[in-house]
Design an enzyme around this catalytic site. Sequence first.
Site, PDB file in Angstrom:
ATOM      1  N   SER A  36       0.869  -1.174   0.000  1.00 52.43           N
ATOM      2  CA  SER A  36       0.000   0.000   0.000  1.00 52.43           C
ATOM      3  C   SER A  36       0.904   1.221   0.000  1.00 52.43           C
ATOM      4  O   SER A  36       1.858   1.274  -0.774  1.00 52.43           O
ATOM      5  CB  SER A  36      -0.931  -0.046   1.214  1.00 52.43           C
ATOM      6  OG  SER A  36      -1.813   1.059   1.222  1.00 52.43           O
ATOM      7  N   HIS A  63      -2.775  -1.218  -3.295  1.00 53.36           N
ATOM      8  CA  HIS A  63      -3.929  -0.327  -3.217  1.00 53.36           C
ATOM      9  C   HIS A  63      -3.692   0.857  -4.155  1.00 53.36           C
ATOM     10  O   HIS A  63      -2.738   1.621  -3.974  1.00 53.36           O
ATOM     11  CB  HIS A  63      -4.114   0.185  -1.787  1.00 53.36           C
ATOM     12  CG  HIS A  63      -4.420  -0.894  -0.813  1.00 53.36           C
ATOM     13  ND1 HIS A  63      -4.362  -0.723   0.545  1.00 53.36           N
ATOM     14  CD2 HIS A  63      -4.799  -2.192  -0.989  1.00 53.36           C
ATOM     15  CE1 HIS A  63      -4.684  -1.841   1.170  1.00 53.36           C
ATOM     16  NE2 HIS A  63      -4.950  -2.751   0.251  1.00 53.36           N
ATOM     17  N   ASP A 154      -4.567  -4.984   5.812  1.00 55.45           N
ATOM     18  CA  ASP A 154      -4.841  -5.847   4.661  1.00 55.45           C
ATOM     19  C   ASP A 154      -3.641  -6.767   4.417  1.00 55.45           C
ATOM     20  O   ASP A 154      -2.494  -6.325   4.399  1.00 55.45           O
ATOM     21  CB  ASP A 154      -5.103  -4.987   3.424  1.00 55.45           C
ATOM     22  CG  ASP A 154      -5.672  -5.785   2.260  1.00 55.45           C
ATOM     23  OD1 ASP A 154      -5.991  -6.969   2.456  1.00 55.45           O
ATOM     24  OD2 ASP A 154      -5.795  -5.215   1.154  1.00 55.45           O
TER      25      ASP A 154
END
Length: 652
Positions: A36, A63, A154
Amino acid sequence: MTSAPESPGEGSPVTPASAPQGVAQALFPIVGVGASAGGLEAFTKLLNHLPPDTGMAFVLVQHLDRDHPSQLTNLLTKATRMRVQEVKSGMEVVPNHVYVIPPNANLEYAEGKLKLIPRGDSRVPHPIDHFFCSLATEHHGCCVGVILSGSGSDGAIGVREIKGAGGITFAQDEQSATFAAMPQAAADSVDFVLPPEKIAAELARIGRDPYLSPSPKTESQTVEAANAKHFRRILTLLRNQTGVDLSQYRDTTIKRRIQRRMTVRTKHTAADYIELLERDRAELVALFDDVLINVTSFFREPEMFEQLKSKIFPEILKNEPPVIRVWVAACSTGQEAYSMAMALVEFLEQNPNPPGIQIFATDISESISIEKGRRGLYPESIETEVSPERLRRFFTKEEGGYRISKSIRDLCIFAKQNVTSDPPFSRMDIVSCRNLLIYLTPALQRHVISTFHYALNPSGYLVLGHSETVGANSDLFELLDQKHRIYSKKGAAIRPFSHFAAQDLKTRTAAAAHLPVHASTPGDFQKEADRILLGRYAPAGVLVNSNLEVLQFRGRTSPYLEPPMGEASFNLMKMARESLQLELGTAVREAKKANAPVRRNVRLDDQDTTRKVNLEVIPVKLSGSSENCFLILFDEGKEGGSAGPRQAKKET
């Protein structure tokens, strides 16, 4: 435990799901990389240090802003000599390639291909977890999970699934990560915590390892790990360290896990790995935890919980029990037990006078499973498993995740227990044991199912995993729901509960043969126990050895201990009354660990009354002896409390 990929028909033997069924076709490993914020820099460093011919394929799930075109493919092309491609749905994966997730899409691996899922699909609130879980399901142990810099959690569930399937897992270390929250959330489930350049070095090492890249030319490690002599030695080392005899577990599971640890620890022969195990206690613990395969989730197979609420809970309520009692065996890190508690609370909320709820959650692993279950703290990525309504009602948001609310935690009692050998609970309304039996031999399966039959009320229910059946024990249980593997106890079937006394005796006899010539005698410990009791009142108690075998009874112990059903035994835990077993076992373990007295005020249920008892466990050690005994005292003095009607715990 992990779920198995196939469901045998009713009456067929339980089949193992330990060895990856896709291994024969999966000739190269796939590396899933989750990132991310700050992830581009980390992944660039990783690619810079990777050789172009690792034999692995790399899939980056990052992401991305859905409203801006991604420059990832162009940027990463400059960092590696491997071909870098943006994923198109249906794309096949080949070695020595890098695949990059496109913007405004999520990704999964299915039927050997990469498939795109529209962004916003309700099934995919956490894209890294989703891809990793699909990779674990499809590619089994021939996969790797890597979590790089990023915010949130995540990937924490995804690496756990990959590791549970037999894959190898990495997280970027805190010092090198621009944002450390994401790799930190995954740290408990990874094999390596390293900076990107060292992750690259490890990936290059394991890329063509026979464990991750099985082929006819690279089977020497597999053959050696399966060597009967080496295998027996490893089982012996595990038993001596943990007290758990794995000889009745399926060989395929354990051998595959041994191979995985050999790969992680760079041991190319079983003899070298055994040498490591003999000098490294931490590696023994790591191997044991690997064998246990601690993979679970909240409301796994949601339809099964709905079936319990619509069909099974109402039937239990017809008997007007003061307390609904559930035993969740092999509970792993607690999600199954807490899911059962939430489902019962939801079911009973419309009842004007609901019964109490008592859930016993047990597992063979205390450090990995039970302690985590007691804490009740889970990563933010459980949002994929738990509905927003349940998150609001049953969880508290904390930094780093969600914690189960105290009202639900208070309904669940966590305890270490080996379901294959320790005494079972009794008077249970439901026993839930999902995806343990697939790892046991048929003989041990029969024993465990018989144990569950003993534990249940006459109208009780058994819930198994979707790949499990009661097999040859159809005389004990009737199938109610084949899809969800729910059984009812047959009232006409009566089978006394018994332990593997012959195996226990064999183990004890072998151990006794190796005692030193001048070993301390039970009489020596009895004299030392007398010395401790001087100057004290003498409450009822027992002296037990380090195996918890009773050496001496002191005073009237019948209110606290009673002979077990079946085979005669002087084992303390088999003799202890049910309401004392959990607290007694915990107190003994604490006294062993601290080598100091442990005192607890515990509840003793006796027919229709309950009272408080002071329980004390005192280590008894003789000077010059390496042995330990324990003095267990039961005192109903002024702190104990008087008898009164038994109260059922109720949800408020």
